[in-house]
Structure formats: C-alpha cells, structure tokens
Design a protein around this motif. Structure first.
Motif, PDB file in Angstrom:
ATOM      1  N   ALA A 117       0.875  -1.365   0.452  1.00 43.92           N
ATOM      2  CA  ALA A 117       0.086  -0.111   0.171  1.00 43.92           C
ATOM      3  C   ALA A 117       0.528   1.534  -0.090  1.00 43.92           C
ATOM      4  N   ALA A 118       2.058   1.278   0.965  1.00 41.24           N
ATOM      5  CA  ALA A 118       2.849   2.295   0.625  1.00 41.24           C
ATOM      6  C   ALA A 118       3.824   2.708  -0.734  1.00 41.24           C
ATOM      7  N   GLN A 119       3.552   1.514  -1.653  1.00 40.79           N
ATOM      8  CA  GLN A 119       4.032   1.644  -2.899  1.00 40.79           C
ATOM      9  C   GLN A 119       3.318   1.582  -3.909  1.00 40.79           C
ATOM     10  N   ARG A 120       2.170   1.743  -3.837  1.00 41.65           N
ATOM     11  CA  ARG A 120       0.849   1.457  -4.536  1.00 41.65           C
ATOM     12  C   ARG A 120       1.736   2.560  -5.771  1.00 41.65           C
ATOM     13  N   ASP A 121       1.847   3.428  -5.574  1.00 36.18           N
ATOM     14  CA  ASP A 121       2.007   4.384  -6.880  1.00 36.18           C
ATOM     15  C   ASP A 121       3.292   4.117  -7.815  1.00 36.18           C
ATOM     16  N   ILE A 122       4.391   3.576  -7.058  1.00 37.36           N
ATOM     17  CA  ILE A 122       5.141   2.933  -7.281  1.00 37.36           C
ATOM     18  C   ILE A 122       4.931   1.580  -8.562  1.00 37.36           C
ATOM     19  N   ILE A 123       3.735   0.845  -7.786  1.00 37.74           N
ATOM     20  CA  ILE A 123       4.385  -0.475  -8.460  1.00 37.74           C
ATOM     21  C   ILE A 123       3.216  -0.770  -9.659  1.00 37.74           C
ATOM     22  N   GLY A 124       4.010  -0.927 -10.753  1.00 36.06           N
ATOM     23  CA  GLY A 124       3.013  -1.079 -11.522  1.00 36.06           C
ATOM     24  C   GLY A 124       2.622  -2.469 -12.111  1.00 36.06           C
ATOM     25  N   GLU A 125       2.917  -3.815 -11.813  1.00 34.84           N
ATOM     26  CA  GLU A 125       3.119  -4.590 -12.261  1.00 34.84           C
ATOM     27  C   GLU A 125       3.321  -5.386 -10.771  1.00 34.84           C
ATOM     28  N   VAL A 126       2.645  -6.726 -10.413  1.00 36.80           N
ATOM     29  CA  VAL A 126       3.751  -7.450  -9.639  1.00 36.80           C
ATOM     30  C   VAL A 126       3.305  -9.089 -10.239  1.00 36.80           C
ATOM     31  N   ARG A 127       4.332 -10.116  -9.482  1.00 34.30           N
ATOM     32  CA  ARG A 127       4.555 -11.008  -9.807  1.00 34.30           C
ATOM     33  C   ARG A 127       4.496 -12.355  -8.665  1.00 34.30           C
ATOM     34  N   PHE A 128       3.257 -13.263  -9.180  1.00 35.85           N
ATOM     35  CA  PHE A 128       3.247 -14.092  -7.960  1.00 35.85           C
ATOM     36  C   PHE A 128       4.309 -15.611  -8.841  1.00 35.85           C
ATOM     37  N   VAL A 129       5.556 -15.785  -7.654  1.00 37.46           N
ATOM     38  CA  VAL A 129       6.122 -16.952  -8.375  1.00 37.46           C
ATOM     39  C   VAL A 129       5.851 -18.747  -7.059  1.00 37.46           C
ATOM     40  N   GLY A 130       5.025 -19.157  -8.172  1.00 39.64           N
ATOM     41  CA  GLY A 130       5.104 -19.899  -8.297  1.00 39.64           C
ATOM     42  C   GLY A 130       3.296 -20.601  -8.369  1.00 39.64           C
ATOM     43  N   GLY A 131       2.160 -21.616  -7.993  1.00 38.73           N
ATOM     44  CA  GLY A 131       0.879 -21.564  -8.478  1.00 38.73           C
ATOM     45  C   GLY A 131       0.575 -20.895  -7.609  1.00 38.73           C
ATOM     46  N   LEU A 132      -1.530 -21.594  -6.864  1.00 40.20           N
ATOM     47  CA  LEU A 132      -2.386 -21.101  -6.438  1.00 40.20           C
ATOM     48  C   LEU A 132      -2.321 -22.116  -4.606  1.00 40.20           C
ATOM     49  N   ASN A 133      -1.063 -22.955  -5.277  1.00 37.67           N
ATOM     50  CA  ASN A 133      -0.878 -23.615  -3.866  1.00 37.67           C
ATOM     51  C   ASN A 133       0.490 -23.496  -2.974  1.00 37.67           C
ATOM     52  N   ALA A 134       1.012 -22.260  -3.646  1.00 36.77           N
ATOM     53  CA  ALA A 134       2.519 -21.458  -2.922  1.00 36.77           C
ATOM     54  C   ALA A 134       1.596 -20.261  -2.302  1.00 36.77           C
ATOM     55  N   VAL A 135       0.827 -19.541  -3.547  1.00 38.87           N
ATOM     56  CA  VAL A 135       0.282 -18.108  -3.063  1.00 38.87           C
ATOM     57  C   VAL A 135      -1.295 -17.858  -3.451  1.00 38.87           C
ATOM     58  N   SER A 136      -1.759 -17.868  -2.474  1.00 41.33           N
ATOM     59  CA  SER A 136      -3.349 -18.557  -2.477  1.00 41.33           C
ATOM     60  C   SER A 136      -4.273 -17.083  -3.768  1.00 41.33           C
ATOM     61  N   GLN A 137      -5.235 -17.773  -4.080  1.00 42.78           N
ATOM     62  CA  GLN A 137      -6.075 -16.661  -4.923  1.00 42.78           C
ATOM     63  C   GLN A 137      -6.066 -16.218  -3.860  1.00 42.78           C
ATOM     64  N   ALA A 138      -6.972 -15.918  -2.438  1.00 48.47           N
ATOM     65  CA  ALA A 138      -7.525 -15.197  -2.017  1.00 48.47           C
ATOM     66  C   ALA A 138      -6.292 -13.615  -0.962  1.00 48.47           C
ATOM     67  N   VAL A 139      -4.659 -14.406  -1.733  1.00 47.88           N
ATOM     68  CA  VAL A 139      -3.913 -13.970  -1.182  1.00 47.88           C
ATOM     69  C   VAL A 139      -3.638 -12.767  -2.972  1.00 47.88           C
TER      70      VAL A 139
END
Length: 148
Positions: A117-139
C-alpha cells in the motif's frame, strides 16, 4: 553455513575472491552468530539484516535493496515456507531490478499489505512466484485490492 559457521573452504574462497564486505541475511537462527565471529577474525566487514521473522526480514531486505537501486515496481510475492520458488524468484527479480517479499500461502500478511500500500504509486506490475498452492487466490485477490 552450519551451526559452527562457515567452512574453511568457504572462508578461503572468500579470501581468494577478495571479499571485503558482506551482508548477512536473516537472524541468528538462519545464519549463526558464529559466522559474524569468523568474518571479524578474517577482517571482513559485515552487516546483518534481520527482522522478527522471515516475512519481516524479507521486507527489510526489500527496503535495503531499494536503497541499493532496486525498485518496488514489478515486485514479486512468493510463499515464505517453500524455498525453491523463492530461490528461482530471487534470480528473476535480480534480473529485472526489483524486490521480492514473502507471504503466507493462504493469508495475506498485514505487513506485506502495508508495504505494498505504501508503494502503490510505484508498483505497475506484481509477479506471483509459484502456483495457487504457493500463493493462494485469496492472497492474490488481496494484493489486487490493495493496489487499486
């Protein structure tokens, strides 16, 4: 490093490579205090970056990385309990000049939420490393909400 610290081979390789300063990443449960003693004895300067747990440590490392020239844009999130994704993701993030933080598999860590949230203005893209078993859809959904 093992519980006794760095091996003689590692210390010799560091000396041969001309290493003069290192950053120790993680608390003493991850990298024993003996390592710092060995570095002192070897004349190698060092600093430790450690938080209250691995998630806090990852955030502190990210902040240190930004100070050294990395960016929050293209930040990557990966599970803090599954190291292979983090190892591969770390290489990817280094290549693109961005940071990586750890999250719980099924719960969006509030500290990570606050950092994003503090970096919201800087972040243009987010990468999730691993599948849904690693980083759930809720996250993933939580991240999207924070960055809207």
């Amino acid at each position: 490093a093992g519980p006794e610290g760095l091996s003689a081979t590692t210390l010799a390789a560091m000396s041969e490579a001309g290493v003069t300063d290192v950053v120790v990443l993680g608390g003493t449960s991850a990298v024993p205090a003996a390592v710092e003693g060995q570095l002192d004895t070897s004349g190698i300067g060092h600093a430790r970056i450690a938080g209250t747990d691995r998630y806090d440590t990852a955030l502190q490392i990210a902040d240190s990385g930004v100070t050294a020239g990395l960016s929050w844009d293209r930040v990557a999130l990966t599970c803090g309990t599954d190291f292979p994704d983090a190892l591969a993701g770390g290489v990817m993030q280094g290549h693109v000049g961005s940071v990586m933080v750890l999250t719980h598999r099924d719960v969006f860590d509030p500290r990570v939420r606050d950092a994003l949230a503090a970096q919201r203005d800087i972040i243009g893209e987010v990468r999730f490393v691993g599948g849904l078993n690693a980083v759930s859809q809720a996250v993933r959904d939580g991240v999207k909400q924070v960055l809207r």
